[in-house]
Motif scaffolding. Structure first.
Motif, PDB file in Angstrom:
ATOM      1  N   VAL A  90      41.174  94.768 -14.322  1.00 30.64           N
ATOM      2  CA  VAL A  90      41.336  94.616 -12.877  1.00 30.64           C
ATOM      3  C   VAL A  90      41.262  93.156 -12.422  1.00 30.64           C
ATOM      4  CG1 VAL A  90      40.420  95.227 -10.618  1.00 30.64           C
ATOM      5  CG2 VAL A  90      40.594  96.972 -12.402  1.00 30.64           C
ATOM      6  N   PRO A  91      40.230  92.370 -12.812  1.00 30.21           N
ATOM      7  CA  PRO A  91      40.233  90.964 -12.398  1.00 30.21           C
ATOM      8  C   PRO A  91      41.417  90.178 -12.945  1.00 30.21           C
ATOM      9  CG  PRO A  91      38.474  91.390 -13.988  1.00 30.21           C
ATOM     10  CD  PRO A  91      38.998  92.707 -13.547  1.00 30.21           C
ATOM     11  N   CYS A  92      41.953  90.577 -14.101  1.00 30.03           N
ATOM     12  CA  CYS A  92      43.144  89.902 -14.624  1.00 30.03           C
ATOM     13  C   CYS A  92      44.356  90.188 -13.743  1.00 30.03           C
ATOM     14  CB  CYS A  92      43.426  90.357 -16.053  1.00 30.03           C
ATOM     15  SG  CYS A  92      42.346  89.596 -17.289  1.00 30.03           S
ATOM     16  N   LEU A  93      44.463  91.421 -13.292  1.00 34.16           N
ATOM     17  CA  LEU A  93      45.600  91.797 -12.460  1.00 34.16           C
ATOM     18  C   LEU A  93      45.537  91.163 -11.081  1.00 34.16           C
ATOM     19  CD1 LEU A  93      45.748  95.559 -13.444  1.00 34.16           C
ATOM     20  CD2 LEU A  93      47.565  93.910 -13.832  1.00 34.16           C
ATOM     21  N   THR A  94      44.337  90.914 -10.590  1.00 32.49           N
ATOM     22  CA  THR A  94      44.176  90.348  -9.242  1.00 32.49           C
ATOM     23  C   THR A  94      44.011  88.838  -9.261  1.00 32.49           C
ATOM     24  OG1 THR A  94      41.778  90.759  -9.338  1.00 32.49           O
ATOM     25  CG2 THR A  94      43.142  92.480  -8.363  1.00 32.49           C
ATOM     26  N   GLY A  95      43.969  88.254 -10.464  1.00 27.01           N
ATOM     27  CA  GLY A  95      43.819  86.813 -10.556  1.00 27.01           C
ATOM     28  C   GLY A  95      42.444  86.320 -10.172  1.00 27.01           C
ATOM     29  N   GLY A  96      41.438  87.147 -10.398  1.00 25.52           N
ATOM     30  CA  GLY A  96      40.082  86.789  -9.999  1.00 25.52           C
ATOM     31  C   GLY A  96      39.229  86.278 -11.151  1.00 25.52           C
ATOM     32  N   HIS A  97      37.921  86.438 -10.990  1.00 28.76           N
ATOM     33  CA  HIS A  97      36.953  86.032 -12.003  1.00 28.76           C
ATOM     34  C   HIS A  97      36.286  87.276 -12.584  1.00 28.76           C
ATOM     35  CE1 HIS A  97      37.578  82.371  -9.708  1.00 28.76           C
ATOM     36  NE2 HIS A  97      36.993  81.679 -10.676  1.00 28.76           N
ATOM     37  N   TYR A  98      35.752  87.128 -13.789  1.00 33.19           N
ATOM     38  CA  TYR A  98      35.039  88.251 -14.386  1.00 33.19           C
ATOM     39  C   TYR A  98      33.781  88.541 -13.570  1.00 33.19           C
ATOM     40  CZ  TYR A  98      37.907  87.453 -18.587  1.00 33.19           C
ATOM     41  OH  TYR A  98      38.943  87.301 -19.477  1.00 33.19           O
ATOM     42  N   PRO A  99      33.591  89.777 -13.081  1.00 32.26           N
ATOM     43  CA  PRO A  99      32.395  90.100 -12.300  1.00 32.26           C
ATOM     44  C   PRO A  99      31.170  90.375 -13.164  1.00 32.26           C
ATOM     45  CG  PRO A  99      33.806  92.025 -12.457  1.00 32.26           C
ATOM     46  CD  PRO A  99      34.548  90.901 -13.133  1.00 32.26           C
ATOM     47  N   VAL A 100      31.384  90.479 -14.478  1.00 36.60           N
ATOM     48  CA  VAL A 100      30.311  90.777 -15.422  1.00 36.60           C
ATOM     49  C   VAL A 100      30.505  89.925 -16.672  1.00 36.60           C
ATOM     50  CG1 VAL A 100      29.993  93.152 -14.608  1.00 36.60           C
ATOM     51  CG2 VAL A 100      31.635  92.660 -16.445  1.00 36.60           C
TER      52      VAL A 100
END
Length: 247
Positions: A90-100
């Motif tokens: 999910v973070p890869c698809l949204t271009g975000g950061h790893y939440p964990v």
């Protein structure tokens, strides 16, 4: 690390993962062509919390732990993932950061899929959006199940369910090798180590015997029945009755 070479059995695992199940074969092949087969030993860190999400992983063998560090410095286990599970898509698809953070807890074989590959595929194949929804929905369902485990079930019941899921049979006797250390099992089940020990003692009454990291179960069906019955008994205990005042 090594070149991506997987057999037909592994390819079936890839195609069965929620992230890939909605994709046509050529789209899967395109992603795999950009991916890397990785081998990691126990205690290897895959990524750390708040790092840019550069890749997500599909587990082919082994176990991977996801966790967050609390303000007090304690480790909160979010989940433990095994063969066929996707991690951090999910973070890869949204271009975000790893939440964990992610750590290998048993020697693992993983497919690492670069975030750029999935973004490019999304642009070329809109059906990847459906795959993302399916994968996100699965994670949400697992999170809801985890909350139910913590809120509505006793410690012995959570441990019983854990053992039933590991059992190679649905009824009769079996032997189970614990897949990782007991400290992590306690964290996964939302228990302290001493509570886990008490839970194992409680399960002796339904035919569970522990010897180091090996568990002998006299009847898996009986253990599964105990897990369901234990939940009901929790709500029948004095002072913990639904709709009744403590007393």
């Amino acid at each position: 690390m090594g070149e991506l070479r997987i057999d037909q059995y592994d390819r079936e695992v890839v195609r069965g993962a929620p992230m890939f199940s909605a994709l046509p074969p050529d789209a899967i092949d395109s992603l795999l062509a950009q991916s890397e087969l990785q081998f990691h030993q126990r205690r290897t860190t895959l990524f750390e919390q708040d790092e840019p999400a550069s890749a997500f992983y599909l587990v082919l063998d082994g176990w991977v732990k996801l966790f967050r560090m609390t303000v007090s410095g304690d480790e909160a286990v979010v989940g433990v993932f095994a063969r066929g599970d996707c991690i951090a898509e999910v973070p890869c698809l949204t271009g975000g950061h790893y939440p964990v953070s992610a750590e290998v807890v048993a020697d693992a074989r993983l497919i690492a899929i670069p975030a750029r590959g999935i973004v490019e595929l999304t642009r070329a194949s809109p059906e990847i959006g459906l795959a993302m929804l399916a994968s996100t929905s699965l994670h949400l369902r697992k999170l809801v199940d985890q909350i139910e485990e913590l809120k509505a079930r006793t410690g012995p019941q959570r441990l019983a369910n854990f053992l039933v899921e590991l059992a190679p049979v649905k009824q009769g006797p079996c032997t189970i090798a614990l897949p990782y250390e007991k400290l992590l099992i306690a964290g996964r089940l939302g228990m302290k180590p001493e509570s886990l020990s008490r839970a194992f003692q409680r399960l002796q009454s339904v035919g569970v015997r522990i010897n180091q990291s090996t568990i002998a179960v006299s009847d898996v069906a009986r253990l599964a029945e105990f897990a369901g019955r234990e939940r009901l008994l929790a709500f029948r205990c004095p002072g913990f009755r639904v709709g009744c005042a403590p007393g």
